[in-house]
Design a protein around this motif. Structure first.
Motif, PDB file in Angstrom:
ATOM      1  N   PRO A   1      64.580  45.331  70.810  1.00 35.80           N
ATOM      2  CA  PRO A   1      63.721  46.446  70.389  1.00 35.80           C
ATOM      3  C   PRO A   1      62.242  46.157  70.589  1.00 35.80           C
ATOM      4  N   LEU A   2      61.795  44.942  70.235  1.00 34.45           N
ATOM      5  CA  LEU A   2      60.372  44.657  70.396  1.00 34.45           C
ATOM      6  C   LEU A   2      59.999  44.591  71.871  1.00 34.45           C
ATOM      7  N   ALA A   3      60.865  44.006  72.693  1.00 30.99           N
ATOM      8  CA  ALA A   3      60.583  43.945  74.117  1.00 30.99           C
ATOM      9  C   ALA A   3      60.439  45.352  74.689  1.00 30.99           C
TER      10      ALA A   3
ATOM     11  N   GLU B   1      53.210  53.909  59.210  1.00 30.55           N
ATOM     12  CA  GLU B   1      54.264  53.547  58.256  1.00 30.55           C
ATOM     13  C   GLU B   1      54.732  54.778  57.483  1.00 30.55           C
ATOM     14  N   ALA B   2      53.792  55.600  57.015  1.00 26.19           N
ATOM     15  CA  ALA B   2      54.146  56.825  56.293  1.00 26.19           C
ATOM     16  C   ALA B   2      54.880  57.793  57.211  1.00 26.19           C
ATOM     17  N   ASP B   3      54.454  57.862  58.456  1.00 29.07           N
ATOM     18  CA  ASP B   3      55.105  58.722  59.447  1.00 29.07           C
ATOM     19  C   ASP B   3      56.569  58.322  59.594  1.00 29.07           C
ATOM     20  N   TRP B   4      56.809  57.011  59.769  1.00 28.00           N
ATOM     21  CA  TRP B   4      58.190  56.544  59.905  1.00 28.00           C
ATOM     22  C   TRP B   4      58.997  56.853  58.645  1.00 28.00           C
ATOM     23  N   ARG B   5      58.416  56.644  57.472  1.00 26.24           N
ATOM     24  CA  ARG B   5      59.144  56.887  56.224  1.00 26.24           C
ATOM     25  C   ARG B   5      59.569  58.344  56.110  1.00 26.24           C
TER      26      ARG B   5
ATOM     27  N   MET C   1      60.945  52.234  66.699  1.00 21.82           N
ATOM     28  CA  MET C   1      60.339  53.508  66.309  1.00 21.82           C
ATOM     29  C   MET C   1      59.007  53.283  65.597  1.00 21.82           C
ATOM     30  N   LYS C   2      58.976  52.355  64.661  1.00 25.25           N
ATOM     31  CA  LYS C   2      57.747  52.126  63.896  1.00 25.25           C
ATOM     32  C   LYS C   2      56.604  51.664  64.796  1.00 25.25           C
ATOM     33  N   GLU C   3      56.910  50.730  65.701  1.00 25.32           N
ATOM     34  CA  GLU C   3      55.870  50.263  66.608  1.00 25.32           C
ATOM     35  C   GLU C   3      55.423  51.378  67.545  1.00 25.32           C
ATOM     36  N   ALA C   4      56.394  52.169  68.041  1.00 26.61           N
ATOM     37  CA  ALA C   4      56.056  53.266  68.949  1.00 26.61           C
ATOM     38  C   ALA C   4      55.190  54.304  68.250  1.00 26.61           C
ATOM     39  N   LEU C   5      55.520  54.603  66.986  1.00 31.31           N
ATOM     40  CA  LEU C   5      54.702  55.554  66.231  1.00 31.31           C
ATOM     41  C   LEU C   5      53.263  55.059  66.120  1.00 31.31           C
ATOM     42  N   GLY C   6      53.109  53.758  65.927  1.00 32.13           N
ATOM     43  CA  GLY C   6      51.771  53.201  65.858  1.00 32.13           C
ATOM     44  C   GLY C   6      51.024  53.383  67.174  1.00 32.13           C
ATOM     45  N   LEU C   7      51.724  53.120  68.289  1.00 35.98           N
ATOM     46  CA  LEU C   7      51.107  53.294  69.601  1.00 35.98           C
ATOM     47  C   LEU C   7      50.741  54.747  69.847  1.00 35.98           C
ATOM     48  N   TYR C   8      51.688  55.649  69.519  1.00 31.08           N
ATOM     49  CA  TYR C   8      51.450  57.075  69.745  1.00 31.08           C
ATOM     50  C   TYR C   8      50.267  57.572  68.917  1.00 31.08           C
ATOM     51  N   ARG C   9      50.284  57.230  67.627  1.00 32.42           N
ATOM     52  CA  ARG C   9      49.234  57.741  66.745  1.00 32.42           C
ATOM     53  C   ARG C   9      47.868  57.154  67.122  1.00 32.42           C
TER      54      ARG C   9
END
Length: 235
Positions: free
Chosen positions: A86-88, A149-153, A178-186
């Motif tokens: 997942p991280l890769a 983090e709130a977005d993922w929750r 998903m959490k890392e991707a949300l960070g990148l997207y946001r």
């Protein structure tokens, strides 16, 4: 040990991962080498122990280190590159538009139906979890934080409310990605004036449909939200 460079960034643990990965690739760290204890690593990197723990967890997922009970953390043989953790996968999103698009397509497929099911099956505690996540997201927005983090929750709470255990398990198996991707997207989207408020409004409208038990509207609004993200990121 004295070989590590001090780091500073919003995504500190990823810099630690990158640095240790590079050292393994260059042969500075070899299979069988024992890493220093968490406390020493934190001092050498100049970060908190929690950041070190996150990095070591990610490195374990990548297959670059292993923890041995009572002995410590050791460098392992580099994994077969055909097997992407997942991280890769996350680390390729920044360089690969195709991977980013595919992840959003996967989210659309999973989460639109998740929202529709949640509208039918949600309980009071599910709504409370969604409301709490959106409250935190709004607070993050006001205080200049990403709110990933709130977005993922919020999305996790929707999946939980769906009542479909396999759907929830699939979402949570992708949670690190998903959490890392949300960070990148946001991080990219919030550079657009007013986009933070627009994204928050998208989530509020999804919540409203779920609260009103309107499955069609919940599905449509979740799909609209993910499509908006895709269009702004990739055109």
């Amino acid at each position: 040990m004295g070989r590590f460079e001090r780091v500073s960034s919003q995504r500190i643990y990823q810099q630690i991962v990158d640095q240790i990965t590079r050292m393994v690739q260059e042969g500075t760290l070899r299979p069988g080498d024992r890493l220093p204890p968490e406390r020493q690593l934190a001092e050498e990197f100049g970060v908190s122990r929690s950041a070190v723990r996150e990095a070591l967890s990610a490195l374990r997922m990548l297959g670059l280190v292993e923890a041995r009970v009572g002995e410590g953390t050791f460098v392992t043989q580099p994994p077969d590159e055909r097997f992407i953790s997942p991280l890769a996968l996350v680390l390729t999103i920044e360089q690969s538009e195709a991977v980013g698009r595919e992840l959003l397509e996967l989210r659309a497929a999973l989460e639109a139906e998740s929202a529709a099911l949640a509208a039918v099956r949600r309980e009071a505690e599910d709504l409370a979890a969604m409301e709490e996540a959106l409250g935190d997201m709004e607070r993050d927005l006001q205080e200049g934080r990403l709110g990933a983090e709130a977005d993922w929750r919020f999305h996790d709470a929707v999946a939980s409310a769906s009542g479909n255990s396999l759907l929830l398990q699939t979402m949570r198996s992708l949670s690190d990605t998903m959490k890392e991707a949300l960070g990148l997207y946001r991080e990219q989207l919030l550079r657009i004036p007013g986009m933070g408020r627009t994204l928050l409004q998208d989530h509020l409208e999804i919540l409203e449909a779920i609260r009103n038990q309107d499955a069609a509207a919940a599905r449509e609004r979740m799909l609209k939200h993910i499509t908006r993200v895709q269009e702004h990121l990739y055109g």
